[in-house]
Design a protein around this motif. Structure first.
Motif, short mmCIF file in Angstrom:
data_model
loop_
_atom_site.label_atom_id
_atom_site.label_comp_id
_atom_site.label_asym_id
_atom_site.label_seq_id
_atom_site.Cartn_x
_atom_site.Cartn_y
_atom_site.Cartn_z
N TYR A 5 44.00 39.58 33.72
CA TYR A 5 43.32 40.66 32.93
C TYR A 5 44.31 41.59 32.04
O TYR A 5 44.58 41.25 30.76
N CYS A 6 45.08 42.70 32.64
CA CYS A 6 45.66 43.56 31.58
C CYS A 6 47.30 42.91 31.37
O CYS A 6 47.69 42.08 32.01
N VAL B 167 49.98 44.37 32.12
CA VAL B 167 50.99 44.68 33.07
C VAL B 167 51.52 43.14 33.51
O VAL B 167 53.02 43.04 33.59
N GLY B 168 50.76 42.26 33.60
CA GLY B 168 51.03 40.85 34.00
C GLY B 168 51.57 40.64 35.42
O GLY B 168 52.60 40.28 35.64
N CYS B 169 50.76 41.29 36.37
CA CYS B 169 51.00 41.31 37.97
C CYS B 169 51.09 39.54 38.27
O CYS B 169 50.40 39.01 37.76
N LEU C 231 48.36 45.46 43.68
CA LEU C 231 47.57 44.84 42.54
C LEU C 231 46.25 45.95 42.51
O LEU C 231 45.85 46.60 43.73
N CYS C 232 45.54 45.82 41.45
CA CYS C 232 44.49 46.72 41.33
C CYS C 232 43.19 45.78 41.73
O CYS C 232 43.56 44.53 41.78
N LYS D 269 40.86 44.53 40.05
CA LYS D 269 40.74 43.32 39.09
C LYS D 269 41.53 41.88 39.43
O LYS D 269 40.95 40.98 39.78
N GLY D 270 42.68 42.39 39.71
CA GLY D 270 43.64 41.41 39.90
C GLY D 270 43.20 40.87 41.24
O GLY D 270 43.32 39.56 41.90
N CYS E 105 48.09 37.37 36.54
CA CYS E 105 47.05 37.97 36.30
C CYS E 105 46.42 37.81 34.89
O CYS E 105 47.16 37.97 33.85
N PRO F 244 46.73 49.78 35.70
CA PRO F 244 46.68 50.55 36.89
C PRO F 244 48.17 50.66 37.68
O PRO F 244 48.34 51.52 37.99
N ILE F 245 48.88 49.43 37.53
CA ILE F 245 50.22 49.50 38.13
C ILE F 245 51.29 50.15 37.38
O ILE F 245 51.96 50.78 38.12
FE1 SF4 Z 1 45.68 42.54 36.74
FE2 SF4 Z 1 45.58 44.99 37.71
FE3 SF4 Z 1 47.94 44.16 37.52
FE4 SF4 Z 1 46.55 44.68 35.26
S1 SF4 Z 1 47.12 46.03 36.65
S2 SF4 Z 1 47.79 42.76 35.62
S3 SF4 Z 1 44.47 43.99 35.94
S4 SF4 Z 1 46.30 43.27 38.89
#
Ligand code: SF4
Length: 719
Positions: free
Chosen positions: A14-15, A17-19, A46-47, A49-50, A12, A193-194
């Motif tokens: 965005y953040c 966490v690295g999903c 996933l949140c 955004k992902g 991912c 979020p995750i």
């Molecule tokens: Fe992406 Fe959301 Fe996971 Fe962060 S928590 S890596 S923004 S999917």
């Protein structure tokens, strides 16, 4: 149901966490995102955004052709206009030749100090490694930084001083092994979020106790055993009072202190004044709750601390983080699974960009630039004459712009960042940007900062390039291209290599290697000196990544750091004083403004505001407590003007008990009501991080017609 041509697994953008994402591609177009259930990072979750925030890559405003700004006579210069008529579409050769000519001309005239670069926490490790290499090896400057300065610089400096390493000590998923954990300065539900899901699981399924220390009534408070709603900027007295309780109630781990730390005697002497009652007076947190929190944390079998920018984005951010580190030292809650000191890193690759040396004081691997041995290692790797690299510490992001004047920084290169949204006190930032002689923007959109550029180099987003990101856990993971680059856009690493070759030929040097055939070659070059990555190859990280340090090819990775010792030897206690925030509320500006993110958006909004997520959260809002709103005659949804000593914005009010009385909150994603027009550019003297988390503001009712329309703001004329 659409059947994909292929499903590409990647990380991912965005953040931190690295999903892990699965990009479903049909006809070279991504139509859906899912996640593999066997991902050790996000287990298929996933949140928003992902899951939904990827369509910005198809937005019509994405720029996929190299551009050169027309001359001053033709179109005016740096008008901050998103207006393609001010630009000329050109070939890659013309754009790169032009950029190289101007950069070399300014370098020859102004020397190394005239050159500066912003690397990018959204770009890959390989992109960042190459960009800092280009500036260090060709322009011989350490004026290299990126947005880590604006989020966790206080944490990085504190951890370096206290333990000698600045990353998270444990992985976020170890939260389920905690008996007690503290979450502070982090609205984890919206920012990571995750990880917040894992925190809730720790509480609900594993019986962990959570202590939230935050000025806002964030969602995690609903799951917490204890909430300490402190006044913004009063972390040092609250956490040092917890240390006072741990010491005075003899809850300390004497063996750990004796065997693993230094400076305890001096620290002990400094605690005398930090009683819970003293902390209550300053922070507003009841003394008895401070005692409860200290006892819960100290007496737990396994306890950990997770923190965010509410700790670090202060003019005493380093001291705030040190106050947390002391709690781990006093109790020995570090160096074991299920314990630890865990600064939750914001951007997808802010950890990696820092590891790659995208910082003014460090080469890759946190090797100080003013150390002869370190410099010699990189001179050898980059084929540079002995003594050729600069030993002078570089300027930080905020300093780069404040040095943009005659005799200072004249040319700036920005890869993917947006200082015209992310710096504090934007009215000043704008003046600095106008002082630059030459600006290169390498990005996917012309954002608020790119609008000042002289040349625009169109790069590719995460879904069109290969490489690696390093997440907040220190897990190095693959990024894989799922579709071809749109238009003429090119991956950042290729743009940098082509420009570097042109720069070297104009300077009559051929030194470092720039003819890489793939990004893995770049990573392997870096890993030859930065031994934390020595055992990382693309093959080894193909499926689930590896958590560095990975010192050799057989090493399985290191989820828990500091098991036997700290990188600096003994953990160091520091004597701390309470220093108030630079601007406290007063009669003229009676509210404290704190800033942050919301779930649906990301940073300056370059990606999320050009995606479907913007429909879910389309406008800026200021959150204020019902008691404050009533006193000022403001109802939910009313337009209000928020004013600080540096600027003002007009936006709608959200009346909510999420904020405490006297505190207002504005997310910093919205150009039409940019929170950073208001924020204070006072810096932490050591970490040089600005005080985004606290400044004094006034709030007045405003008229509907004073609200700025987001599209109007795309013309960037309002600053
Ligand atoms: Fe992406 Fe959301 Fe996971 Fe962060 S928590 S890596 S923004 S999917």
């Amino acid at each position: 149901m659409i059947k994909p041509d292929r499903i590409v697994t990647t990380t991912c953008p965005y953040c931190g966490v690295g999903c892990n994402l699965e990009l479903h591609v049909k006809d070279d177009f991504i139509f859906k995102v899912t996640s593999p259930f066997d991902s050790p990072v996000n287990h298929g979750n996933l949140c928003v955004k992902g899951r939904f925030g990827y369509d910005y890559i198809y937005h019509p405003k994405r720029v996929t052709t190299p551009l050169i700004r027309k001359t001053k006579q033709e179109a005016g210069r740096r008008t901050q206009a998103f207006d393609l008529s001010e630009w000329r579409e050109v070939s890659w050769d013309e754009a790169l030749d032009y950029a190289a000519d101007r950069l070399v001309e300014i370098y020859k005239r102004g020397g190394s100090d005239a050159m500066a670069v912003y690397c990018c926490a959204k770009a890959t490790n390989e992109d960042n490694y190459l960009l800092q290499k280009m500036y260090r090896s060709i322009f011989r400057t350490n004026n290299v930084d990126h947005c880590t300065r604006l989020c966790h610089a206080g944490s990085v400096v504190a951890l370096q001083q206290a333990v000698g390493s600045s990353a998270m000590s444990n992985t976020a998923s170890q939260v389920i092994q905690n008996d007690v954990f503290i979450v502070t300065g982090s609205n984890t539900t919206e920012n990571h979020p995750i990880i917040s899901l894992q925190m809730k699981e720790a509480v609900q399924k594993h019986g962990a106790k959570m202590i939230v220390v935050d000025p806002r009534r964030i969602e995690l408070v609903d799951f917490a055993d204890l909430w300490l709603p402190l006044k913004p900027g009063t972390n040092v007295p609250v956490f040092t009072a917890m240390a006072y309780v741990i010491v005075t109630e003899n809850l300390v781990n004497h063996d750990f202190i004796n065997d693993r730390t230094e400076g305890y005697t001096e620290f002990l002497a400094s605690l005398e004044d930090f009683t819970p009652e003293y902390a209550e007076k300053i922070s507003g947190v009841p003394a008895e709750d401070i005692r409860k929190a200290a006892r819960m944390y100290a007496t737990a079998k396994n306890a950990a601390i997770y923190w965010g920018m509410g700790i670090s984005q202060l003019s005493h951010g380093t001291a705030s983080a040190l106050a947390l580190i002391h709690l781990a030292f006093l109790t020995g809650h570090i160096g074991r699974d299920g314990t630890g000191l865990n600064p939750l890193r914001g951007q997808n690759n802010v950890q990696g960009a820092s590891d790659m040396g995208a910082m003014p004081f460090h080469y890759p691997g946190y090797m100080r630039v003013d150390n002869e041995d370190n410099a010699a290692k990189w001179e050898k790797t980059w084929n540079i004459e002995a003594g050729g690299l600069s030993r002078k510490l570089g300027l930080t992001t905020t300093e780069i712009l404040s040095h943009a004047h005659e005799g200072g920084v004249r040319a700036l290169y920005i890869m993917g960042e947006n200082p015209m949204m992310s710096e504090p006190n934007l009215n000043e930032t704008r003046k600095h940007m106008e002082q630059l002689e030459f600006l290169v923007a390498q990005d996917i959109f012309i954002n608020e900062s790119g609008a000042f550029a002289d040349v625009f180099l169109p790069a590719t987003p995460f879904a069109e390039k290969d490489g690696t990101f390093s997440n907040t856990d220190r897990r190095v993971q693959r990024v894989r291209a799922a579709q071809k680059p749109r238009g003429q856009s090119r991956p950042d690493w290729q743009i940098i290599c082509d420009l570097a070759l042109r720069l070297e030929s104009r300077l009559g040097r051929v030194t470092a290697k720039w003819d890489y055939s793939n990004p893995e070659e770049i990573l392997r070059e870096m890993a030859g000196v930065n031994l934390d990555y020595a055992g990382i190859t693309y093959e080894r990280i193909d499926k689930v990544g590896l958590i560095y340090p990975v010192p050799n090819m057989n090493h399985p990775g290191t989820p828990t750091l500091f098991k036997d010792s700290f990188p600096r030897g003994r953990g160091k206690f520091h004597v701390l004083d309470y220093v108030p925030v630079m601007e406290e509320a007063d009669d003229e500006f009676p509210f404290i403004l704190t800033t942050g993110r919301v779930l649906e958006h990301w940073h300056g909004g370059t990606m999320t505001r050009n995606s479907a997520l913007n429909e879910a959260y389309p406008e800026a809002r200021v959150q204020m407590h019902p008691a404050d709103a009533e006193m000022h005659g403001i109802r939910d949804g009313d337009p209000v003007k928020v004013q600080s000593r540096r600027g003002e914005v007009v936006l709608r009010a959200t009346v909510t008990e999420k904020t405490t009385v006297g505190v207002v909150f504005i997310p910093f994603h919205f150009a039409e009501a940019a929170a950073n027009l208001l924020t204070n550019d006072a810096l932490d003297p050591q970490a040089k991080i600005p005080e985004f988390k606290a400044c004094a503001v006034q709030v007045f009712p405003a008229r509907e017609d004073e609200l700025a329309h987001p599209d109007v703001m795309l013309s960037r004329g309002r600053y």
